[in-house]
Enzyme design. Structure first.
Site, PDB file in Angstrom:
ATOM      1  N   LYS A 187       0.876  -1.182   0.000  1.00  0.00           N
ATOM      2  CA  LYS A 187       0.000   0.000   0.000  1.00  0.00           C
ATOM      3  C   LYS A 187       0.913   1.232   0.000  1.00  0.00           C
ATOM      4  CE  LYS A 187      -1.797   2.972   2.111  1.00  0.00           C
ATOM      5  NZ  LYS A 187      -1.681   4.418   1.759  1.00  0.00           N
ATOM      6  N   GLY A 240       7.027   4.976   7.979  1.00  0.00           N
ATOM      7  CA  GLY A 240       6.180   6.167   8.068  1.00  0.00           C
ATOM      8  C   GLY A 240       6.364   6.837   9.416  1.00  0.00           C
ATOM      9  N   SER A 241       5.325   7.509   9.862  1.00  0.00           N
ATOM     10  CA  SER A 241       5.437   8.325  11.072  1.00  0.00           C
ATOM     11  C   SER A 241       5.314   7.478  12.344  1.00  0.00           C
ATOM     12  CB  SER A 241       4.329   9.375  11.064  1.00  0.00           C
ATOM     13  OG  SER A 241       3.074   8.710  11.059  1.00  0.00           O
ATOM     14  N   GLU A 243       3.424   8.108  14.826  1.00  0.00           N
ATOM     15  CA  GLU A 243       2.015   8.060  15.249  1.00  0.00           C
ATOM     16  C   GLU A 243       1.332   6.841  14.623  1.00  0.00           C
ATOM     17  OE1 GLU A 243       3.503  10.743  13.805  1.00  0.00           O
ATOM     18  OE2 GLU A 243       3.774  11.895  15.649  1.00  0.00           O
ATOM     19  N   GLU A 262       9.834   1.274  10.566  1.00  0.00           N
ATOM     20  CA  GLU A 262      10.880   2.250  10.255  1.00  0.00           C
ATOM     21  C   GLU A 262      10.238   3.624  10.346  1.00  0.00           C
ATOM     22  OE1 GLU A 262      13.854   1.356   9.890  1.00  0.00           O
ATOM     23  OE2 GLU A 262      13.684  -0.767   9.429  1.00  0.00           O
ATOM     24  N   CYS A 296      13.886  10.804   6.419  1.00  0.00           N
ATOM     25  CA  CYS A 296      13.855  10.322   7.807  1.00  0.00           C
ATOM     26  C   CYS A 296      15.206  10.528   8.489  1.00  0.00           C
ATOM     27  CB  CYS A 296      13.460   8.860   7.842  1.00  0.00           C
ATOM     28  SG  CYS A 296      14.495   7.844   6.786  1.00  0.00           S
ATOM     29  N   GLU A 392      10.274  16.063  14.853  1.00  0.00           N
ATOM     30  CA  GLU A 392      10.635  15.900  13.441  1.00  0.00           C
ATOM     31  C   GLU A 392       9.809  16.880  12.613  1.00  0.00           C
ATOM     32  OE1 GLU A 392       9.315  12.379  11.265  1.00  0.00           O
ATOM     33  OE2 GLU A 392      11.340  12.222  10.443  1.00  0.00           O
TER      34      GLU A 392
HETATM   35  P1  NAD Z   1       2.489   8.456   7.526  1.00  0.00           P
HETATM   36  O1  NAD Z   1       2.731   7.637   8.738  1.00  0.00           O
HETATM   37  O2  NAD Z   1       1.467   9.504   7.564  1.00  0.00           O
HETATM   38  O3  NAD Z   1       2.086   7.518   6.306  1.00  0.00           O
HETATM   39  C1  NAD Z   1       2.887   6.423   5.922  1.00  0.00           C
HETATM   40  C2  NAD Z   1       2.017   5.384   5.251  1.00  0.00           C
HETATM   41  O4  NAD Z   1       1.095   4.880   6.214  1.00  0.00           O
HETATM   42  C3  NAD Z   1       1.172   5.915   4.091  1.00  0.00           C
HETATM   43  O5  NAD Z   1       1.100   4.934   3.085  1.00  0.00           O
HETATM   44  C4  NAD Z   1      -0.189   6.114   4.743  1.00  0.00           C
HETATM   45  O6  NAD Z   1      -1.254   6.042   3.829  1.00  0.00           O
HETATM   46  C5  NAD Z   1      -0.222   4.943   5.709  1.00  0.00           C
HETATM   47  N1  NAD Z   1      -1.157   5.111   6.836  1.00  0.00           N
HETATM   48  C6  NAD Z   1      -1.615   6.264   7.385  1.00  0.00           C
HETATM   49  N2  NAD Z   1      -2.467   5.989   8.391  1.00  0.00           N
HETATM   50  C7  NAD Z   1      -2.540   4.641   8.483  1.00  0.00           C
HETATM   51  C8  NAD Z   1      -3.252   3.744   9.353  1.00  0.00           C
HETATM   52  N3  NAD Z   1      -4.052   4.192  10.312  1.00  0.00           N
HETATM   53  N4  NAD Z   1      -3.053   2.418   9.187  1.00  0.00           N
HETATM   54  C9  NAD Z   1      -2.222   1.952   8.227  1.00  0.00           C
HETATM   55  N5  NAD Z   1      -1.550   2.749   7.365  1.00  0.00           N
HETATM   56  C10 NAD Z   1      -1.701   4.080   7.500  1.00  0.00           C
HETATM   57  O7  NAD Z   1       3.919   9.025   7.106  1.00  0.00           O
HETATM   58  P2  NAD Z   1       4.277   9.936   5.844  1.00  0.00           P
HETATM   59  O8  NAD Z   1       3.823  11.318   6.142  1.00  0.00           O
HETATM   60  O9  NAD Z   1       3.835   9.295   4.574  1.00  0.00           O
HETATM   61  O10 NAD Z   1       5.871   9.827   5.866  1.00  0.00           O
HETATM   62  C11 NAD Z   1       6.653  10.600   6.663  1.00  0.00           C
HETATM   63  C12 NAD Z   1       7.174   9.816   7.846  1.00  0.00           C
HETATM   64  O11 NAD Z   1       7.848   8.636   7.403  1.00  0.00           O
HETATM   65  C13 NAD Z   1       8.194  10.600   8.612  1.00  0.00           C
HETATM   66  O12 NAD Z   1       7.999  10.455   9.998  1.00  0.00           O
HETATM   67  C14 NAD Z   1       9.512   9.950   8.185  1.00  0.00           C
HETATM   68  O13 NAD Z   1      10.579  10.141   9.066  1.00  0.00           O
HETATM   69  C15 NAD Z   1       9.113   8.531   8.058  1.00  0.00           C
HETATM   70  N6  NAD Z   1      10.100   7.788   7.237  1.00  0.00           N
HETATM   71  C16 NAD Z   1      10.930   6.878   7.855  1.00  0.00           C
HETATM   72  C17 NAD Z   1      11.892   6.191   7.116  1.00  0.00           C
HETATM   73  C18 NAD Z   1      12.819   5.172   7.763  1.00  0.00           C
HETATM   74  O14 NAD Z   1      13.399   4.371   7.036  1.00  0.00           O
HETATM   75  N7  NAD Z   1      12.993   5.160   9.060  1.00  0.00           N
HETATM   76  C19 NAD Z   1      12.018   6.442   5.760  1.00  0.00           C
HETATM   77  C20 NAD Z   1      11.173   7.389   5.173  1.00  0.00           C
HETATM   78  C21 NAD Z   1      10.204   8.046   5.925  1.00  0.00           C
END
Ligand code: NAD
Length: 488
Positions: A187, A240-241, A243, A262, A296, A392
């Site tokens: 996804k 992702g984040s 949260e 991650e 990130c 962040e």
């Molecule tokens: P996000 O957490 O908002 O979204 C990430 C993904 O999760 C998206 O595909 C989103 O649609 C999905 N998502 C959102 N809510 C969800 C839920 N309730 N259940 C399941 N999936 C859900 O993050 P973002 O804004 O897309 O990305 C930015 C974040 O990602 C930053 O915090 C960044 O540091 C982190 N990041 C980490 C790495 C790493 O390797 N550590 C790499 C890149 C980005």
């Protein structure tokens, strides 16, 4: 100057069991070009029913084969072929990233896409080398025993990716999973799905059988949440984040499913007085402004020895002011727009908070124009307890903080809820190792930034996540180790 050809848009439907199809509900999400604010195309907004079909397809392929039963060498051959096709399509994929999420074309072409290629190549090499061990154990009530372990593919992987490096992170999720024989439902982020849709076209062309990789575009709260809760998924691999990562950990924990999380970062760069600033400053600036700071591992906390603090601040300001901000498809551009209006507002909010808490804004921080989501890179001088130093931002905002000695530098570096990466800038070999030893992070880079490699484990501590992907750790993360003990 623009690149000569615009990218070719991939199909914008769901890819399930080898076929392109619309979302069951017919719902769609507009894809906005962040450089103009204009709609490019719509992508399908998959929901629970679509996730269910995709998981069933992945499950049927995993349980019934042939993917998980193919000889590893054959899976490796297909992954190597995928690497070739991605490499051949690099310009198109890079341009799709620029169009979709605003990454500078040259950055995507020189960093993200080669990393995706290298990841498929690396794991192509692993596919026929996933072995167990033979363990010498004492006799069983006087009878000898032969005990060994096997590494078996974990099953169906539910992979969820963010928008900031779509092709590269999709490759990080797919290549190790496929190498060991897992099947995947992916996804991608709703803000940037186009390059992932192109990637799955290339994987199909490489000969990856139907049902092995399924892509369901859609919103996180619908498609993402359904994927995480689906009982047919054996492992959730999320980037992702924090949260959302925490919600996923809870949901996966309820049914004892494996996860790799991650998450974000607030990475320090420790600049010692013996560092060669002429070499340091361009890379230190790149590390916080690359991809408009939406990285990130961005080195957004710059800890500088007080004897060189002014020089570091002036140097970073000069680098920020020299950025070529504009159309991300222009090869001369070094900084494109932020991914969305919401992200721009969020980052501007942090700039305001820095000012309000008394940090000195040395340069930047203003929105540029009213079309698209462009922002001047900002350099603050402040302290580590400020919100801009603790949270962040995911935007081009650096905070420079002074320190008096090595112990204080290490203390400030570790004074963070995050623990993804750190950069140490020093010409002293012993200091480099001594400091690296004390940093509570997943990766330390000495005199470099952005040096991940598919052969090295990747992941963080604290709010930066749980688990490791890539390298041998990526193989372990997608396999279950089984013991077989034969009493002879
Ligand atoms: P996000 O957490 O908002 O979204 C990430 C993904 O999760 C998206 O595909 C989103 O649609 C999905 N998502 C959102 N809510 C969800 C839920 N309730 N259940 C399941 N999936 C859900 O993050 P973002 O804004 O897309 O990305 C930015 C974040 O990602 C930053 O915090 C960044 O540091 C982190 N990041 C980490 C790495 C790493 O390797 N550590 C790499 C890149 C980005």
């Amino acid at each position: 100057m623009h690149i000569t050809s615009q990218p070719k848009l991939p199909p914008t439907q769901l890819f399930i069991d080898g076929a392109w199809e619309p979302a069951t509900t017919g719902a769609a999400i507009p894809v906005i070009n962040p450089a103009t604010g204009e709609r490019i195309v719509d992508i399908a907004a998959g929901g629970a029913d679509d996730i269910d079909r995709a998981v069933r397809a992945a499950r049927a392929q995993f349980d019934g084969g042939p993917w998980s039963r193919l000889p590893g060498s054959e899976r490796g051959r297909l992954l190597a072929r995928a690497a070739e096709l991605i490499e051949a399509d690099a310009e198109n994929l890079a341009a799709l990233e620029s169009l979709d999420m605003g990454k500078a074309y040259m950055e995507a072409l020189n960093a993200d896409i080669p990393m995706a290629v290298a990841t498929f190549r690396h794991f192509a090499g692993w596919a026929d080398k996933v072995t167990g061990t033979q363990v010498p154990v004492p006799d069983y009530f006087g009878r000898p025993r032969l005990s060994y372990t096997k590494r078996e593919p974990i099953g169906v992987v539910g992979a969820i990716t963010p928008w900031n490096a779509p092709t590269m992170i999709a490759a990080w999720k797919l290549a190790p999973a496929l190498a060991v024989g897992c099947t995947v439902v992916l996804k991608p982020a709703e803000e940037a799905s186009l390059s992932t849709l192109r990637l799955v076209e290339l994987l199909t062309e490489a000969g990856i059988p139907k049902g092995v990789v399924n892509v369901v575009t859609g919103r996180g709260t619908e498609a993402g949440a359904s994927l995480v809760r689906h009982r047919g998924v054996d492992k959730v691999s999320f980037t992702g984040s924090p949260e959302v990562g925490s919600q996923i950990a809870v949901a996966a924990g309820e049914s004892f499913r494996r996860t790799t999380l991650e998450l974000g970062g607030k990475s320090p760069q420790l600049v010692f007085p013996d560092a060669d600033l002429a070499k340091v400053l361009p890379t230190a600036a790149l590390s916080v402004f690359a991809n408009q700071g939406q990285v990130c591992a961005a080195g957004s906390r710059i800890l500088a020895h007080r004897s060189i603090l002014d020089e570091v601040v002036d140097g970073l300001c000069a680098q920020a002011q020299a950025a070529r901000i504009g159309d991300p498809l222009d090869p001369e551009t070094t900084m494109g727009p932020l991914v969305s209006e919401a992200q721009l507002d969020r980052v501007l909010g942090y700039v305001e908070s820095g000012r309000a808490q008394g940090a000195r804004l040395a340069t930047g921080g203003q929105r540029l124009g009213s079309r698209g989501y462009f922002l001047e890179p900002a350099v603050f001088v402040g302290s580590n307890d400020l919100k801009i130093a603790q949270e962040e931002i995911f935007g081009p905002v650096a905070t420079v903080i002074g320190f008096d000695d090595e112990a204080e530098a290490v203390r400030l570096a570790n004074d963070s809820a995050y623990g993804l990466t750190a950069v140490v800038w020093t010409e002293q070999l012993s200091r480099a190792h001594r400091v690296a030893d004390q940093l509570r992070v997943g990766a330390v880079w000495v005199n470099a930034w952005g040096a991940p490699d598919p052969g090295l484990p990747w992941g963080g501590r604290g709010l930066s996540g749980i688990g490791r992907e890539l390298g041998a750790a990526g193989i372990a993360a997608h396999t279950e180790e089984k013991v077989v003990s034969v009493v002879l």
